[in-house]
Design an enzyme around this catalytic site. Structure first.
Site, PDB file in Angstrom:
ATOM      1  N   PHE A   1     -10.532  -4.324  11.062  1.00  0.00           N
ATOM      2  CA  PHE A   1     -11.740  -4.013  10.296  1.00  0.00           C
ATOM      3  C   PHE A   1     -11.558  -4.464   8.878  1.00  0.00           C
ATOM      4  O   PHE A   1     -12.360  -4.192   8.020  1.00  0.00           O
ATOM      5  CB  PHE A   1     -12.089  -2.516  10.392  1.00  0.00           C
TER       6      PHE A   1
ATOM      7  N   TYR B   1       0.779  -1.236   0.000  1.00  0.00           N
ATOM      8  CA  TYR B   1       0.000   0.000   0.000  1.00  0.00           C
ATOM      9  C   TYR B   1       0.809   1.283   0.000  1.00  0.00           C
ATOM     10  O   TYR B   1       0.253   2.367  -0.171  1.00  0.00           O
ATOM     11  CB  TYR B   1      -0.975  -0.019   1.185  1.00  0.00           C
TER      12      TYR B   1
END
Length: 414
Positions: free
Chosen positions: A414, A127
């Site tokens: 999450f 990322y």
């Protein structure tokens, strides 16, 4: 939107969630979620923020986002996209699908007016090229409770610890958690429904291999001042019991309540170990134990932060010391961020606006994300050659201003 010829990239349509989620499960090894966890993730999914890459009727890529509010230095809760459920089918690697989904997602976050995007990476080297910087660590530990003593501060004995039903106590625990969120950067203000993650677990079983969830409340004068949720994994050998307590989460409103909960966890019968999968890097128990070497401490990357709107994000937090600096931010993925920004701020707030003045410090948006929550210093990044000082003294000023008293930390995935 098309990522490659014959592939359509779009948000989820009614009835597509099961196929979309199965694609994600397959990409992460193929093991299906337990029914309870699967239904919880179905409920929490925001279809309008969930992207699928489709080759004819086959889903070959997934990416989602949750609408969060994230605590930042100074205590503000800032709108942040919680990037999640990112996968590309092994049959469709290296065709630009991930890049297309990431760019589409960041455009959407920008249009929604969310200054930040955050994620917890399955593979951290993915990322950085999209502007995400590693901003928070998580600490794990395995404590030998038979050999490590715990020193409790004054007032600990006045705190009552009692068992509570994990489901019935959710509201009391969430009230404590909500008070803690603004105090530590990186924590998530939980929306309705997210409290269920505490009792269901991300995979439906919890980290102790299916052991039942237990809960205790810390109380003083009839008020709940803390809680701990944990699982007890029994084990015996020729020498007797040597079970492990696995801590799911713990929050407390003051040092005495905090110590009372840890003292309870250290003293559970028939156990010899306390496992902590995810705690802050500066957790207070580190200063209560008698022998930190016997706690088998490890640090790993946790929350990655991406500034989607640089001036809005820098205005949203406060700064530890007065700062007036021109930052030259390099951002090829979100070009609206690229350029020079004058940041003026302090403990009471900040202003940030585009400027034509010469830069004081030059850095990438990724490195700005690393420093944003106050856990990584700009000076440390400069020592690695990732941040560059132009005006002498500017780096020290900015590095001091960006730091925070408490280490940033995100309490759950999450």
């Amino acid at each position: 939107m098309t990522a490659e010829s014959g592939t359509e990239l779009r948000t989820l349509r009614p009835g597509e969630w099961d196929v979309w989620f199965a694609t994600l499960e397959r990409a992460f090894g193929g093991a299906p979620k337990a029914p309870g966890a699967r239904e919880l993730w179905r409920t929490l999914t925001e279809p309008e923020r969930s992207l699928g890459a489709w080759a004819d009727d086959d889903c070959v890529g997934t990416a989602g986002a949750f609408s969060f509010r994230l605590s930042v230095p100074g205590g503000a809760l800032v709108a942040a996209a919680g990037v999640t459920m990112v996968s590309v089918a092994a049959t469709h690697r290296r065709r630009g699908l991930l890049t297309a989904m990431m760019r589409r997602q960041l455009d959407d976050v920008h249009l929604r007016g969310e200054p930040l995007a955050v994620l917890i990476a399955s593979e951290p080297d993915i990322y950085g090229r999209f502007g995400y910087g590693m901003a928070a660590y998580q600490l794990s530990a395995l404590i030998d409770t038979g050999r490590v003593r715990l020193a409790a501060p004054h007032g600990t004995d006045a705190v009552r610890i009692r068992y509570a039903d994990p489901v019935a106590s959710l509201d009391a625990c969430e009230a404590v958690y909500a008070q803690r969120v603004p105090l530590r950067p990186g924590m998530l203000a939980r929306r309705p429904g997210w409290e269920q993650l505490a009792v269901v677990g991300a995979d439906g079983s919890g980290p102790a291999g299916g052991a039942p969830l237990q809960c205790v409340l810390a109380e003083r004068d009839g008020a709940t001042v803390g809680y701990a949720r944990f699982r007890n994994r029994p084990e015996w050998d020729a020498g007797g019991p040597r079970g492990t307590v696995v801590l799911d989460d713990l929050e407390a409103l003051d040092p005495a309540a905090h110590a009372a909960l840890w003292r309870f966890l250290f003293s559970i019968d028939l156990t010899s170990w306390l496992s902590l999968p995810n705690r802050p890097a500066d957790d207070a128990w580190l200063h209560l134990v008698s022998d930190v070497r016997r706690c088998q401490i490890r640090l790993r990357d946790a929350l990655f932060v991406r500034l989607v709107d640089v001036p809005a994000a820098l205005r949203a937090r406060t700064y530890r010391a007065p700062v007036e600096i021109v930052l030259q931010v390099e951002d090829s993925v979100c070009p609206w961020n690229d350029g020079r920004w004058r940041l003026t701020g302090g403990v009471d707030g900040a202003e940030c606006a585009r400027t034509g003045a010469g830069p004081d410090v030059v850095l990438s948006v990724r490195d700005l994300g690393c420093a944003y929550l106050g856990g990584t210093s700009l000076a440390a990044l400069a020592s690695a050659g990732r941040v560059h000082e132009v005006r002498p003294g500017a780096l020290a000023q900015a590095s001091t201003a960006f730091t925070n008293d408490l280490a940033p930390w995100t309490p759950h995935a999450f």
